[in-house]
Design a protein around this motif. Structure first.
Motif, PDB file in Angstrom:
ATOM      1  N   GLY A  70       0.813  -1.184   0.114  1.00  0.00           N
ATOM      2  CA  GLY A  70       0.072   0.109  -0.204  1.00  0.00           C
ATOM      3  C   GLY A  70       0.773   1.240   0.055  1.00  0.00           C
ATOM      4  N   ALA A  71       0.112   2.315   0.093  1.00  0.00           N
ATOM      5  CA  ALA A  71       0.804   3.682  -0.081  1.00  0.00           C
ATOM      6  C   ALA A  71       0.170   4.636   1.050  1.00  0.00           C
ATOM      7  N   TRP A  72       1.137   5.218   1.786  1.00  0.00           N
ATOM      8  CA  TRP A  72       0.777   5.910   2.816  1.00  0.00           C
ATOM      9  C   TRP A  72       1.528   7.257   3.045  1.00  0.00           C
ATOM     10  N   GLU A  73       0.677   8.034   3.891  1.00  0.00           N
ATOM     11  CA  GLU A  73       1.090   9.635   3.945  1.00  0.00           C
ATOM     12  C   GLU A  73       0.877  10.090   5.378  1.00  0.00           C
ATOM     13  N   ALA A  74       2.156  10.812   6.001  1.00  0.00           N
ATOM     14  CA  ALA A  74       2.027  11.190   7.468  1.00  0.00           C
ATOM     15  C   ALA A  74       2.762  12.346   7.518  1.00  0.00           C
TER      16      ALA A  74
ATOM     17  N   LEU B  39       5.048  10.072  12.186  1.00  0.00           N
ATOM     18  CA  LEU B  39       5.090   9.315  11.433  1.00  0.00           C
ATOM     19  C   LEU B  39       4.212   7.919  11.669  1.00  0.00           C
ATOM     20  N   GLY B  40       4.022   7.649  13.022  1.00  0.00           N
ATOM     21  CA  GLY B  40       3.102   6.829  13.386  1.00  0.00           C
ATOM     22  C   GLY B  40       1.637   6.825  13.118  1.00  0.00           C
ATOM     23  N   SER B  41       1.119   8.143  12.623  1.00  0.00           N
ATOM     24  CA  SER B  41      -0.276   8.346  12.831  1.00  0.00           C
ATOM     25  C   SER B  41      -0.463   8.506  10.973  1.00  0.00           C
ATOM     26  N   ALA B  42       0.402   7.437  10.264  1.00  0.00           N
ATOM     27  CA  ALA B  42       0.324   7.513   8.890  1.00  0.00           C
ATOM     28  C   ALA B  42      -1.401   7.039   8.317  1.00  0.00           C
ATOM     29  N   ARG B  43      -1.740   7.688   7.233  1.00  0.00           N
ATOM     30  CA  ARG B  43      -3.169   7.228   6.789  1.00  0.00           C
ATOM     31  C   ARG B  43      -3.023   6.342   5.372  1.00  0.00           C
ATOM     32  N   ARG B  44      -3.523   5.641   4.960  1.00  0.00           N
ATOM     33  CA  ARG B  44      -3.341   4.835   3.826  1.00  0.00           C
ATOM     34  C   ARG B  44      -4.033   5.732   2.890  1.00  0.00           C
ATOM     35  N   LEU B  45      -3.324   5.596   1.630  1.00  0.00           N
ATOM     36  CA  LEU B  45      -3.847   6.488   0.592  1.00  0.00           C
ATOM     37  C   LEU B  45      -4.435   5.599  -0.471  1.00  0.00           C
ATOM     38  N   ARG B  46      -5.602   6.362  -1.149  1.00  0.00           N
ATOM     39  CA  ARG B  46      -6.357   5.408  -2.249  1.00  0.00           C
ATOM     40  C   ARG B  46      -6.778   6.467  -3.313  1.00  0.00           C
TER      41      ARG B  46
ATOM     42  N   ALA C  11      -1.579   2.651  -4.283  1.00  0.00           N
ATOM     43  CA  ALA C  11      -2.646   3.476  -3.913  1.00  0.00           C
ATOM     44  C   ALA C  11      -3.893   3.125  -4.614  1.00  0.00           C
ATOM     45  N   GLY C  12      -3.645   2.261  -5.644  1.00  0.00           N
ATOM     46  CA  GLY C  12      -4.664   1.749  -6.543  1.00  0.00           C
ATOM     47  C   GLY C  12      -5.039   2.421  -7.918  1.00  0.00           C
ATOM     48  N   GLY C  13      -3.867   3.154  -8.283  1.00  0.00           N
ATOM     49  CA  GLY C  13      -3.877   4.023  -9.597  1.00  0.00           C
ATOM     50  C   GLY C  13      -3.116   3.339 -10.392  1.00  0.00           C
ATOM     51  N   TYR C  14      -2.915   3.926 -11.446  1.00  0.00           N
ATOM     52  CA  TYR C  14      -2.173   3.342 -12.679  1.00  0.00           C
ATOM     53  C   TYR C  14      -1.080   4.442 -13.263  1.00  0.00           C
TER      54      TYR C  14
ATOM     55  N   PHE D 131       0.047   9.593 -14.880  1.00  0.00           N
ATOM     56  CA  PHE D 131      -0.287   8.978 -13.675  1.00  0.00           C
ATOM     57  C   PHE D 131      -1.925   9.062 -13.326  1.00  0.00           C
ATOM     58  N   ALA D 132      -2.598   8.066 -13.313  1.00  0.00           N
ATOM     59  CA  ALA D 132      -4.148   8.406 -13.103  1.00  0.00           C
ATOM     60  C   ALA D 132      -4.702   7.393 -12.184  1.00  0.00           C
ATOM     61  N   ARG D 133      -5.864   7.526 -12.079  1.00  0.00           N
ATOM     62  CA  ARG D 133      -6.896   6.562 -11.151  1.00  0.00           C
ATOM     63  C   ARG D 133      -7.224   5.507 -11.836  1.00  0.00           C
ATOM     64  N   THR D 134      -7.242   5.539 -13.213  1.00  0.00           N
ATOM     65  CA  THR D 134      -7.618   4.189 -13.883  1.00  0.00           C
ATOM     66  C   THR D 134      -6.852   3.911 -15.143  1.00  0.00           C
ATOM     67  N   PRO D 135      -6.724   2.928 -15.860  1.00  0.00           N
ATOM     68  CA  PRO D 135      -6.177   2.718 -17.068  1.00  0.00           C
ATOM     69  C   PRO D 135      -6.778   3.497 -18.093  1.00  0.00           C
TER      70      PRO D 135
END
Length: 333
Positions: free
Chosen positions: A130-134, A139-146, A296-299, A316-320
């Motif tokens: 997965g991909a994360w941001e903080a 750094l321990g409060s990271a959120r997963r990116l989508r 993050a689920g993108g392409y 970079f895109a959210r879908t192909p």
């Protein structure tokens, strides 16, 4: 988090700390122009040297490729470093510059880190993790990116691809919602993209950790919201930088201007943009961010349809489908 990703993050953060010392003292920073016309400074070299120091201590048998120092070593594993991505922004005192570190193993990017030091935030990803941001201080409060939700059959928006011309029909693309029309340019002038920098309720600052539910839930990075109420239908698009405007003119012709606050590929990973186009670059410009977006689920794709980062234009895109659409428009530019 794997040991390799931890090394990547330590190296990027060490480089970011050096970069911030130079960023606080720009008046005495010496600048040069490279053969390709881009700016390079003492800061670029100092940041890369610090990153190389960390990597050589932690992974002495691996190769390292850096924008300023070239490649040292060989083998199946290679660290790819862009010490200051956006040097023109850096020397102008703009806080949107990045430090990028990625690990390539057997030709595949397996770990990537993008630090925005002056904004005190960090993004990272590893293949399959997965991909994360903080925020840098939490750094321990990271959120997963989508990325934003995938397209739903039957719903359409019209996407203009050039100056109004009745002989050139609009391209129609199936999507599941109306989206904000937005474009980002390198200087932020006459450009656009939603400012989802998190000035209020910044992703990762609530003290929550780990994955926090499906996209669109309260506080989740990647909710694809409209914090500025832009409300213009279309596909949200980011373009950066613009040294060769002809390359992206068909994408820009019908788009109004607003400023962007985060690197557009990272906005795609957060669900705040649907498409980002980098009109030029090298492998070090794309290695880390390509993995962050895909995890993050993108392409990610190159202009010719390849999925490994390299030299030239990248999408970079959210879908192909959105990536292919952007590539089609660019082919006609």
């Amino acid at each position: 988090m794997s040991d390799d990703l931890q090394v990547a993050r330590r190296a990027a953060l060490a480089g970011a700390a050096v970069g911030m010392r130079w960023f606080a003292d720009l008046a005495r920073l010496r600048r040069e122009v490279k053969a390709d016309g881009s700016v390079v400074t003492e800061a670029d070299r100092a940041v890369e040297a610090e990153i190389r120091t960390v990597l050589s201590a932690e992974r002495p048998d691996d190769a390292v490729l850096g924008e300023e120092g070239g490649q040292a070593g060989d083998g199946a594993r290679r660290w790819i470093v862009d010490p200051i991505d956006g040097t023109a922004l850096f020397v102008a005192g703009d806080d949107r510059w990045l430090v990028l570190v990625a690990l390539e193993s057997d030709g595949e990017i397996v770990a990537g880190v993008a630090v925005i030091p002056a904004q005190r935030r960090v993004f990272w990803a590893e293949r399959g993790g997965g991909a994360w941001e903080a925020p840098l201080d939490a750094l321990g409060s990271a959120r997963r990116l989508r990325v934003g939700p995938a397209a739903a059959p039957g719903d359409e928006v019209s996407v203009s691809v050039g100056p109004a011309d009745p002989a050139v029909p609009d391209v129609r693309l199936s999507v599941d919602r109306e989206l904000d029309l937005a474009v980002a340019t390198d200087d932020g002038v006459g450009s656009s993209a939603p400012d989802n920098s998190g000035e209020s309720g910044e992703s990762g600052e609530s003290g929550e950790s780990g994955e926090s539910g499906a996209p669109g839930e309260s506080g989740e990075a990647g909710d694809g919201g409209d914090p500025e109420g832009l409300g213009e239908p279309g596909v949200r698009l980011g373009v950066v930088p613009l040294p060769a405007v002809d390359e992206v003119s068909a994408l820009l012709a019908a788009i109004p201007g607003r400023a962007w606050r985060l690197h557009p590929p990272l906005l795609v990973a957060r669900g705040d943009l649907d498409v980002a186009v980098q009109s030029s670059g090298h492998v070090w410009d794309f290695a880390a961010t390509s993995l962050i977006v895909t995890e993050a689920g993108g392409y990610y794709r190159t202009r010719d349809g390849g999925t490994r980062p390299g030299r030239g234009l990248s999408i970079f895109a959210r879908t192909p489908d959105l990536a292919a659409l952007a590539a089609t428009h660019l082919a006609g530019a």
